[in-house]
Design an enzyme around this catalytic site. Structure first.
Site, PDB file in Angstrom:
ATOM      1  N   GLU A 264       0.887  -1.175   0.000  1.00  0.00           N
ATOM      2  CA  GLU A 264       0.000   0.000   0.000  1.00  0.00           C
ATOM      3  C   GLU A 264       0.913   1.209   0.000  1.00  0.00           C
ATOM      4  O   GLU A 264       1.495   1.549   1.027  1.00  0.00           O
ATOM      5  CB  GLU A 264      -0.895  -0.016   1.239  1.00  0.00           C
ATOM      6  CG  GLU A 264      -1.895  -1.130   1.277  1.00  0.00           C
ATOM      7  CD  GLU A 264      -2.930  -1.041   0.156  1.00  0.00           C
ATOM      8  OE1 GLU A 264      -3.585  -2.047  -0.127  1.00  0.00           O
ATOM      9  OE2 GLU A 264      -3.057   0.049  -0.443  1.00  0.00           O
ATOM     10  N   CYS A 298      -2.314   8.699   2.575  1.00  0.00           N
ATOM     11  CA  CYS A 298      -2.013   8.359   1.177  1.00  0.00           C
ATOM     12  C   CYS A 298      -3.209   8.594   0.270  1.00  0.00           C
ATOM     13  O   CYS A 298      -3.078   8.522  -0.952  1.00  0.00           O
ATOM     14  CB  CYS A 298      -1.569   6.907   1.090  1.00  0.00           C
ATOM     15  SG  CYS A 298      -2.810   5.768   1.673  1.00  0.00           S
TER      16      CYS A 298
HETATM   17  N1  LIG Z   1       0.848   5.219   1.268  1.00  0.00           N
HETATM   18  C1  LIG Z   1       0.873   5.494   2.533  1.00  0.00           C
HETATM   19  O1  LIG Z   1      -0.024   5.135   3.283  1.00  0.00           O
HETATM   20  C2  LIG Z   1       2.002   6.253   3.079  1.00  0.00           C
HETATM   21  C3  LIG Z   1       2.808   6.967   2.248  1.00  0.00           C
HETATM   22  N2  LIG Z   1       3.845   7.659   2.744  1.00  0.00           N
HETATM   23  C4  LIG Z   1       4.673   8.437   1.845  1.00  0.00           C
HETATM   24  O2  LIG Z   1       6.043   8.242   2.221  1.00  0.00           O
HETATM   25  C5  LIG Z   1       6.641   9.502   2.446  1.00  0.00           C
HETATM   26  C6  LIG Z   1       7.658   9.389   3.539  1.00  0.00           C
HETATM   27  O3  LIG Z   1       6.967   8.993   4.722  1.00  0.00           O
HETATM   28  P1  LIG Z   1       7.652   7.935   5.602  1.00  0.00           P
HETATM   29  O4  LIG Z   1       6.913   7.618   6.821  1.00  0.00           O
HETATM   30  O5  LIG Z   1       9.068   8.358   5.749  1.00  0.00           O
HETATM   31  O6  LIG Z   1       7.481   6.654   4.701  1.00  0.00           O
HETATM   32  P2  LIG Z   1       8.531   5.505   4.547  1.00  0.00           P
HETATM   33  O7  LIG Z   1       8.064   4.705   3.418  1.00  0.00           O
HETATM   34  O8  LIG Z   1       9.911   6.048   4.559  1.00  0.00           O
HETATM   35  O9  LIG Z   1       8.374   4.660   5.922  1.00  0.00           O
HETATM   36  C7  LIG Z   1       7.296   3.779   6.067  1.00  0.00           C
HETATM   37  C8  LIG Z   1       7.767   2.636   6.960  1.00  0.00           C
HETATM   38  O10 LIG Z   1       8.830   1.941   6.321  1.00  0.00           O
HETATM   39  C9  LIG Z   1       9.992   1.917   7.157  1.00  0.00           C
HETATM   40  N3  LIG Z   1      11.160   1.943   6.307  1.00  0.00           N
HETATM   41  C10 LIG Z   1      11.775   3.007   5.743  1.00  0.00           C
HETATM   42  N4  LIG Z   1      12.805   2.606   4.992  1.00  0.00           N
HETATM   43  C11 LIG Z   1      12.861   1.247   5.088  1.00  0.00           C
HETATM   44  C12 LIG Z   1      13.706   0.225   4.538  1.00  0.00           C
HETATM   45  N5  LIG Z   1      14.732   0.523   3.737  1.00  0.00           N
HETATM   46  N6  LIG Z   1      13.470  -1.070   4.858  1.00  0.00           N
HETATM   47  C13 LIG Z   1      12.442  -1.396   5.678  1.00  0.00           C
HETATM   48  N7  LIG Z   1      11.599  -0.478   6.225  1.00  0.00           N
HETATM   49  C14 LIG Z   1      11.813   0.825   5.924  1.00  0.00           C
HETATM   50  C15 LIG Z   1       9.818   3.125   8.040  1.00  0.00           C
HETATM   51  O11 LIG Z   1      10.547   2.961   9.231  1.00  0.00           O
HETATM   52  P3  LIG Z   1      10.951   4.259  10.105  1.00  0.00           P
HETATM   53  O12 LIG Z   1       9.800   5.211  10.056  1.00  0.00           O
HETATM   54  O13 LIG Z   1      11.207   3.719  11.450  1.00  0.00           O
HETATM   55  O14 LIG Z   1      12.158   4.820   9.429  1.00  0.00           O
HETATM   56  C16 LIG Z   1       8.321   3.099   8.296  1.00  0.00           C
HETATM   57  O15 LIG Z   1       8.036   2.142   9.289  1.00  0.00           O
HETATM   58  C17 LIG Z   1       5.488  10.406   2.835  1.00  0.00           C
HETATM   59  O16 LIG Z   1       5.835  11.739   2.583  1.00  0.00           O
HETATM   60  C18 LIG Z   1       4.390   9.917   1.938  1.00  0.00           C
HETATM   61  O17 LIG Z   1       4.548  10.495   0.672  1.00  0.00           O
HETATM   62  C19 LIG Z   1       4.161   7.629   4.072  1.00  0.00           C
HETATM   63  C20 LIG Z   1       3.338   6.923   4.955  1.00  0.00           C
HETATM   64  C21 LIG Z   1       2.189   6.224   4.524  1.00  0.00           C
HETATM   65  O1  LIG Z   2      -1.916   4.989   4.745  1.00  0.00           O
HETATM   66  C1  LIG Z   2      -2.876   5.723   4.747  1.00  0.00           C
HETATM   67  O2  LIG Z   2      -2.815   6.924   4.568  1.00  0.00           O
HETATM   68  C2  LIG Z   2      -4.198   5.060   5.010  1.00  0.00           C
HETATM   69  O3  LIG Z   2      -4.270   3.876   4.245  1.00  0.00           O
HETATM   70  C3  LIG Z   2      -5.343   5.949   4.653  1.00  0.00           C
HETATM   71  S1  LIG Z   2      -6.831   5.333   5.273  1.00  0.00           S
HETATM   72  O4  LIG Z   2      -6.918   3.879   5.046  1.00  0.00           O
HETATM   73  O5  LIG Z   2      -6.827   5.597   6.722  1.00  0.00           O
HETATM   74  O6  LIG Z   2      -7.855   6.061   4.562  1.00  0.00           O
END
Ligand SMILES: NC(=O)C1=CN([C@@H]2O[C@H](COP(=O)(O)OP(=O)(O)OC[C@H]3O[C@@H](n4cnc5c(N)ncnc54)[C@H](OP(=O)(O)O)[C@@H]3O)[C@@H](O)[C@H]2O)C=CC1
Ligand SMILES: O=C(O)[C@H](O)CS(=O)(=O)O
Length: 490
Positions: A264, A298
């Site tokens: 996701e 997201c």
């Molecule tokens: N689609 C979604 O739901 C999400 C999208 N994002 C996007 O990602 C951008 C950055 O956010 P961020 O939270 O830094 O997202 P990341 O993808 O960097 O982090 C998400 C998770 O992955 C872990 N992680 C990071 N790098 C690695 C790796 N090389 N191997 C294994 N695990 C890893 C992080 O650990 P740790 O945090 O401990 O470093 C965290 O638990 C946001 O600006 C947004 O654009 C972010 C969150 C959710």
């Molecule tokens: O990662 C996220 O931002 C969530 O999937 C959004 S939601 O499921 O809470 O709408």
């Protein structure tokens, strides 16, 4: 803002819910690498010091999960449903405390945090019910002496890596179908927000989920733990929510074991307002969609396209509504927008604001991206165009960029002009237009006349580079099952 200290334990009705150790094989353990700090993003103070597990300890957790999985899979679906229901009931009975723990480490307003607990719990309730409905099938034989049956069996040990933006729901949205299917589970939460994951271990123990079935391995090291998950032969499933960039890294690492992955990932949601839209409804939907979790989801509206005939009226209504929104500490009553998770998150928003301004956009509301600690005023910009960074990158913050369009085919082309394909939204009332646009948008999710699409009963997931697989709905359990075909000669 006066420096406040988050004395979380004293705030809880049940202080024992504030656990800081790891939950492995039914035991509470300390980290070989000491502890790491969890800070409150509003106040900057340390909320807790959490066990920092080493890669070796995570390997041990995987071994415990492997040892527990076969027995757990031998339970009937109904038996698994029973303990999952207890887990759900315990979450809801402790909703206030779990909400406070979540706000303390993630910052979102308390009402929103409690809402996330209910949302997260809904997946456990839903998939507990689905545990009883994992049906196989019989297929008419291809020869007179052949009988064909198909079984659905749990894939085995599932490992999860989840982000800080929904520290409870992103774990339960994965653990619930996994456990319902008969898998065991090892959860590595984001280092920013481990407490909401650990407390799920406390409640799992109380619910009677057997030792080793659900494990929580907090660690300050993300890449090392990710490598353990991808390289350990006992792990058969990796489920990740986070950025597309990290999703790519994990998929490459998992490829060596041909490991099943659910991804996701990032989004870049278009939010389109047509000239026959109910403008008040569109403004309400835009606010919910853009500013939920302070824009840190997201599925937030990342680009707002407004048809030229209603552009000025929409911009005026949206501005009037957003300027009433209150920014502040998530524990403060009446706050609509909490802090961003880190100063770096704010830098990304400011980068998009500065780039848009440099290319001709105007700020009609907001403080030019200036941060006050981790706080950033909600910002609205007009005159935004496709050549700006905000059109191609996920902002993940409280920036509402307004694009103007004339023609429906043009806006569909602009909306689809991205590597992402997670959520999309539009407001319109003409029925043929609704069908045409909903079918033409290249996204896994389309919200029509609504800005909120998140529910446990629907298949949540993206196309293109927004991910693989679906979470939620009866489809969601399939990602944790293997299909076995039995051909019997009679
Ligand atoms: N689609 C979604 O739901 C999400 C999208 N994002 C996007 O990602 C951008 C950055 O956010 P961020 O939270 O830094 O997202 P990341 O993808 O960097 O982090 C998400 C998770 O992955 C872990 N992680 C990071 N790098 C690695 C790796 N090389 N191997 C294994 N695990 C890893 C992080 O650990 P740790 O945090 O401990 O470093 C965290 O638990 C946001 O600006 C947004 O654009 C972010 C969150 C959710
Ligand atoms: O990662 C996220 O931002 C969530 O999937 C959004 S939601 O499921 O809470 O709408």
């Amino acid at each position: 803002m006066t420096a406040l200290t988050t004395d979380l334990k004293s705030m809880l009705a049940d202080p024992s819910l504030l656990e800081t150790r790891a939950y492995v094989g039914g035991k509470w353990i300390d980290g070989e690498d000491g502890t790491f700090d969890v800070t409150n993003p509003s106040r900057g103070d340390i909320v807790a010091k959490v066990a920092d597990l080493s890669r070796a300890q995570v390997a041990g957790a995987i071994a415990q999960a492997e040892a527990a999985q076969k027995e757990w899979a031998s339970w009937t679906g109904k038996e698994r449903a029973g303990v999952l229901r207890k887990w759900f009931d315990l979450m809801m009975a402790n909703q206030d405390d779990l909400g406070m723990i979540l706000t303390a480490e993630q910052g979102k307003p308390l009402a929103e945090a409690k809402g996330e607990i209910a949302y997260g719990a809904s997946f456990i309730e839903f998939f507990g019910e689905e545990a009883k409905r994992i049906y196989g099938e019989t297929i008419p034989g291809h020869q007179r002496d052949k009988r064909i049956t198909v079984l659905k069996q749990p894939i085995g040990v599932a490992a999860s890596i989840t982000p800080w933006n929904f520290p409870n729901a992103m774990i339960t949205r994965k653990a619930a179908p996994a456990l319902a299917a008969g898998c065991s589970f090892v959860a590595r939460p984001a280092a920013e927000t481990p407490l909401s994951a650990i407390v799920m271990g406390v409640l799992a123990e109380r619910a009677g989920i057997p030792a080793g079935v659900f494990n929580v391995v907090p660690s300050s090291s993300s890449s090392a733990i990710g490598k353990e998950f991808c390289e350990n032969p006992a792990v058969r499933k990796l489920t990740f929510t986070g950025s597309t960039e990290v999703g790519r890294i994990l998929m490459k690492q998992a490829a060596d074991q041909v490991m099943k992955c659910s991804m996701e990932l990032g989004g870049n949601a278009p939010f389109i307002v047509f000239d026959d839209a109910d403008l008040d409804a569109a403004v309400e939907g835009a606010i919910l969609c853009k500013f939920r979790n302070n824009g840190q989801t997201c599925v937030c509206a990342n680009r707002i396209y407004v048809q030229s005939g209603v552009y000025d009226a929409f911009a005026k209504k949206l501005t009037a509504a957003v300027e009433k929104m209150k920014v502040g500490d998530g524990f403060e009553a009446g706050v609509d927008l909490g802090p961003l998770i880190t100063p770096e998150a704010g830098s990304k928003v400011k980068e998009h604001i500065d780039d848009a301004k440099a290319k001709g956009a105007e700020i009609v509301l907001g403080a030019n991206g200036a941060m006050d600690g981790n706080f950033l005023a909600p910002t609205i910009m007009t005159g935004v165009t496709q050549d700006m960074k905000v059109a191609q990158e996920e902002t993940f913050g409280p920036l509402a960029p307004l694009f103007k369009f004339d023609d429906v085919d043009d806006v569909i082309a602009m909306a689809n002009d991205t590597i992402f394909g997670l959520a999309s939204y539009f407001y319109a009332n003409d029925l043929s237009r609704v069908y045409k646009v909903a079918e033409a948008l290249e996204y896994g999710i389309v919200g029509v006349n609504t800005g909120i699409i998140s529910t446990e009963v629907a298949p949540f997931g993206g196309v293109k580079q927004s991910g693989l697989g679906r979470e939620g709905s009866h489809h969601g359990i399939e990602d944790y099952l293997e299909m076995k075909y039995i051909c019997m000669s009679v």
